[in-house]
Design a protein around this motif. Structure first.
Motif, PDB file in Angstrom:
ATOM      1  N   ARG A  73       0.813  -1.217   0.000  1.00  0.00           N
ATOM      2  CA  ARG A  73       0.000   0.000   0.000  1.00  0.00           C
ATOM      3  C   ARG A  73       0.848   1.270   0.000  1.00  0.00           C
ATOM      4  N   VAL A  74       2.164   1.090   0.079  1.00  0.00           N
ATOM      5  CA  VAL A  74       3.057   2.253   0.042  1.00  0.00           C
ATOM      6  C   VAL A  74       4.013   2.091  -1.132  1.00  0.00           C
ATOM      7  N   ALA A  75       4.508   3.240  -1.623  1.00  0.00           N
ATOM      8  CA  ALA A  75       5.302   3.245  -2.851  1.00  0.00           C
ATOM      9  C   ALA A  75       6.559   2.388  -2.748  1.00  0.00           C
ATOM     10  N   GLU A  76       7.251   2.450  -1.608  1.00  0.00           N
ATOM     11  CA  GLU A  76       8.501   1.695  -1.498  1.00  0.00           C
ATOM     12  C   GLU A  76       8.240   0.192  -1.446  1.00  0.00           C
ATOM     13  N   GLY A  77       7.126  -0.205  -0.834  1.00  0.00           N
ATOM     14  CA  GLY A  77       6.749  -1.612  -0.841  1.00  0.00           C
ATOM     15  C   GLY A  77       6.380  -2.076  -2.239  1.00  0.00           C
ATOM     16  N   GLN A  78       5.680  -1.243  -2.983  1.00  0.00           N
ATOM     17  CA  GLN A  78       5.329  -1.577  -4.367  1.00  0.00           C
ATOM     18  C   GLN A  78       6.574  -1.721  -5.223  1.00  0.00           C
ATOM     19  N   ASP A  79       7.544  -0.847  -4.979  1.00  0.00           N
ATOM     20  CA  ASP A  79       8.787  -0.932  -5.743  1.00  0.00           C
ATOM     21  C   ASP A  79       9.541  -2.222  -5.446  1.00  0.00           C
ATOM     22  N   LEU A  80       9.564  -2.626  -4.172  1.00  0.00           N
ATOM     23  CA  LEU A  80      10.204  -3.891  -3.809  1.00  0.00           C
ATOM     24  C   LEU A  80       9.565  -5.055  -4.552  1.00  0.00           C
ATOM     25  N   VAL A  81       8.232  -5.094  -4.543  1.00  0.00           N
ATOM     26  CA  VAL A  81       7.520  -6.199  -5.183  1.00  0.00           C
ATOM     27  C   VAL A  81       7.738  -6.170  -6.690  1.00  0.00           C
ATOM     28  N   ARG A  82       7.759  -4.973  -7.270  1.00  0.00           N
ATOM     29  CA  ARG A  82       7.984  -4.855  -8.714  1.00  0.00           C
ATOM     30  C   ARG A  82       9.369  -5.393  -9.078  1.00  0.00           C
ATOM     31  N   ARG A  83      10.342  -5.112  -8.249  1.00  0.00           N
ATOM     32  CA  ARG A  83      11.689  -5.615  -8.500  1.00  0.00           C
ATOM     33  C   ARG A  83      11.776  -7.127  -8.326  1.00  0.00           C
ATOM     34  N   LEU A  84      11.028  -7.663  -7.353  1.00  0.00           N
ATOM     35  CA  LEU A  84      10.969  -9.122  -7.190  1.00  0.00           C
ATOM     36  C   LEU A  84      10.361  -9.782  -8.421  1.00  0.00           C
ATOM     37  N   ILE A  85       9.255  -9.184  -8.896  1.00  0.00           N
ATOM     38  CA  ILE A  85       8.552  -9.757 -10.047  1.00  0.00           C
ATOM     39  C   ILE A  85       9.440  -9.753 -11.288  1.00  0.00           C
ATOM     40  N   ALA A  86      10.292  -8.762 -11.401  1.00  0.00           N
ATOM     41  CA  ALA A  86      11.206  -8.709 -12.542  1.00  0.00           C
ATOM     42  C   ALA A  86      12.158  -9.895 -12.564  1.00  0.00           C
ATOM     43  N   GLN A  87      12.322 -10.570 -11.421  1.00  0.00           N
ATOM     44  CA  GLN A  87      13.192 -11.747 -11.324  1.00  0.00           C
ATOM     45  C   GLN A  87      12.402 -13.051 -11.437  1.00  0.00           C
ATOM     46  N   ALA A  88      11.101 -12.945 -11.731  1.00  0.00           N
ATOM     47  CA  ALA A  88      10.219 -14.119 -11.672  1.00  0.00           C
ATOM     48  C   ALA A  88       9.726 -14.535 -13.051  1.00  0.00           C
ATOM     49  N   ASP A  89       9.214 -15.761 -13.110  1.00  0.00           N
ATOM     50  CA  ASP A  89       8.568 -16.286 -14.309  1.00  0.00           C
ATOM     51  C   ASP A  89       7.050 -16.156 -14.236  1.00  0.00           C
ATOM     52  N   ILE A  90       6.518 -16.235 -13.007  1.00  0.00           N
ATOM     53  CA  ILE A  90       5.070 -16.328 -12.813  1.00  0.00           C
ATOM     54  C   ILE A  90       4.681 -15.451 -11.630  1.00  0.00           C
ATOM     55  N   VAL A  91       3.561 -14.766 -11.744  1.00  0.00           N
ATOM     56  CA  VAL A  91       2.982 -14.015 -10.635  1.00  0.00           C
ATOM     57  C   VAL A  91       1.569 -14.540 -10.401  1.00  0.00           C
ATOM     58  N   ILE A  92       1.218 -14.722  -9.136  1.00  0.00           N
ATOM     59  CA  ILE A  92      -0.134 -15.134  -8.746  1.00  0.00           C
ATOM     60  C   ILE A  92      -0.736 -14.029  -7.895  1.00  0.00           C
ATOM     61  N   GLU A  93      -1.985 -13.653  -8.195  1.00  0.00           N
ATOM     62  CA  GLU A  93      -2.666 -12.690  -7.326  1.00  0.00           C
ATOM     63  C   GLU A  93      -4.158 -12.982  -7.325  1.00  0.00           C
ATOM     64  N   ASN A  94      -4.796 -12.723  -6.184  1.00  0.00           N
ATOM     65  CA  ASN A  94      -6.248 -12.912  -6.115  1.00  0.00           C
ATOM     66  C   ASN A  94      -6.915 -11.763  -5.366  1.00  0.00           C
ATOM     67  N   PHE A  95      -6.429 -10.552  -5.644  1.00  0.00           N
ATOM     68  CA  PHE A  95      -7.054  -9.367  -5.074  1.00  0.00           C
ATOM     69  C   PHE A  95      -8.280  -8.965  -5.893  1.00  0.00           C
ATOM     70  N   LYS A  96      -9.091  -8.089  -5.338  1.00  0.00           N
ATOM     71  CA  LYS A  96     -10.218  -7.534  -6.067  1.00  0.00           C
ATOM     72  C   LYS A  96      -9.704  -6.848  -7.333  1.00  0.00           C
ATOM     73  N   PRO A  97     -10.336  -7.077  -8.495  1.00  0.00           N
ATOM     74  CA  PRO A  97      -9.867  -6.441  -9.722  1.00  0.00           C
ATOM     75  C   PRO A  97      -9.700  -4.933  -9.556  1.00  0.00           C
ATOM     76  N   GLY A  98      -8.601  -4.438 -10.105  1.00  0.00           N
ATOM     77  CA  GLY A  98      -8.268  -3.027  -9.989  1.00  0.00           C
ATOM     78  C   GLY A  98      -7.249  -2.730  -8.916  1.00  0.00           C
ATOM     79  N   THR A  99      -7.117  -3.639  -7.948  1.00  0.00           N
ATOM     80  CA  THR A  99      -6.187  -3.407  -6.842  1.00  0.00           C
ATOM     81  C   THR A  99      -4.742  -3.384  -7.323  1.00  0.00           C
ATOM     82  N   MET A 100      -4.371  -4.345  -8.131  1.00  0.00           N
ATOM     83  CA  MET A 100      -2.994  -4.387  -8.631  1.00  0.00           C
ATOM     84  C   MET A 100      -2.685  -3.143  -9.468  1.00  0.00           C
TER      85      MET A 100
END
Length: 395
Positions: A73-100
């Motif tokens: 919910r904060v910019a620095e946390g989003q940046d961390l996750v974005r950087r993690l995803i850049a190292q990944a093959d697959i992302v799974i999420e089940n939030f309410k549409p629009g949240t991501m």
């Protein structure tokens, strides 16, 4: 040792509760490296789910995963996750549409950064359509998908299964979509988005329910322990318990009649054909029940085995653990967990002959247990960086 068919693939699991995490469990069981992202401190609510004094469901659904914490919910946390995803093959999420998308982690942004990324999205109603922005849990998907209406006794309100079948079905279809998308990526090098809706996953297993109505105006109703027109197929009472018999085929019915010591019933016009047995379903069930009530479960089981009739005991957890077939196939395994020591749980299914899946690590016992390991190795963060982020509530 092989570690599964998905060895070498990295998954970032962002979902909470059941659908997303169960999809992650399936991929992890098949060998993928699953990084579970949890909210700092509180973690995934699944850590507190289950029955009994000690909540152990987490130990099953979070096996084969490593935990990092990030406040998305904060910019620095989003940046961390974005950087993690850049190292990944697959992302799974089940939030309410629009949240991501609100967090700057929508598919357009992620695929622009990593075109090979596969994104599995699980939600109540899907990512599009007039209901897309509604909140949805598994039970709601079961209701809309047709499951709840047909489950239960005819004279009572709709019932439910004792497990969250809507969530696990959606997770399974999400996993299936990931595997299909991996095959496409092998050919094209490109990833894509999987849109798995709870209600559609339930709808998919509704057999001919829609077609029956469309063609003949038939609306399936609740039918209790039977499937209307499919007979005999029911749980019958014995002297010391219950036993399931499925002899809903002409040849099987004839064999059951012989096993019952009433061979003439096999050619009785009331029961000789599939249609006749369905028409006289209550009568045939009463005949079988009257017979099984004179015998023990062991005696009925022996007769069913002798006459090659599909049948079986109605198992509870202790029956599963004690059963020699379960033991021979290691359908239930024992995992050494951090919180509870040795813990029995279901094994890894389906079984692959050359690259079998396995449980390689227990569920992470604490939120962010692998922060230093993952953020350090993959993102190059130092101990000082992690200390600062923790102090700010980012991790």
């Amino acid at each position: 040792m092989t570690t599964g068919a998905l060895q070498g693939l990295r998954v970032v699991e962002l979902g909470q509760l059941l659908a997303g995490p169960f999809c992650g469990q399936l991929l992890g069981d098949m060998g993928a490296d699953v990084i579970k992202v949890e909210p700092p401190v509180t973690g995934d609510p699944m850590r507190e789910w289950g029955q009994g004094d000690d909540k152990v469901h987490w130990e099953v659904i979070a096996r084969n995963k490593r935990s990092v914490s990030a406040n998305m919910r904060v910019a620095e946390g989003q940046d961390l996750v974005r950087r993690l995803i850049a190292q990944a093959d697959i992302v799974i999420e089940n939030f309410k549409p629009g949240t991501m998308e609100k967090w700057g982690l929508g598919p357009d942004r992620l695929l622009a950064d990593t075109p090979s990324l596969i994104i599995a999205r699980m939600s109540g109603y899907g990512q599009t359509g007039p209901y897309a922005d509604r909140a949805g849990f598994g039970g709601i998907g079961e209701a809309m998908g047709g499951w709840r209406y047909i489950v239960g006794e005819p004279d009572r309100p709709p019932s439910r299964m004792g497990v969250s079948i809507g969530d696990t079905l959606t997770a399974t279809y999400g996993c299936m979509g990931v595997l299909a998308a991996l095959n496409v990526r092998h050919r094209t090098g490109l990833g894509q988005v999987i849109d798995a809706a709870l209600y559609e996953s339930v709808l998919q297993v509704m057999e001919g329910l829609v077609a029956e109505y469309d063609h003949g105006g038939v609306i399936r109703e609740r039918s209790g322990s039977i499937l209307k027109g499919i007979a005999p197929s029911n749980v019958y009472r014995c002297r010391d318990g219950e036993f399931m018999i499925g002899a809903n085929k002409d040849s099987l019915w004839k064999r059951l009649a012989v096993a019952m010591g009433q061979p003439d019933l096999g050619d009785d016009p009331r029961f000789a054909t599939h249609i006749a047995r369905g028409t006289n379903q209550t009568e045939i069930d009463n005949l079988i029940d009257a017979w099984t009530r004179t015998l023990t479960v062991d005696e009925v089981e022996a007769l069913m085995t002798e006459h090659s009739i599909p049948a079986g005991r109605v198992y509870r957890a202790p029956d599963m653990i004690a059963d020699p077939h379960y033991q021979a196939r290691e359908a239930i395994i024992e995992v050494e967990t951090d919180r509870f020591g040795p813990l029995k749980m279901q094994g890894v299914f389906p079984r692959l002959s050359a690259t079998p899946g396995s449980v390689r690590r227990p569920a992470p016992s604490t939120v962010g247990q692998h922060n230093a390991e993952i953020y350090g190795e993959l993102l190059g963060l130092s101990a000082d960086d992690l200390s600062r982020l923790a102090g700010q509530g980012v991790i």
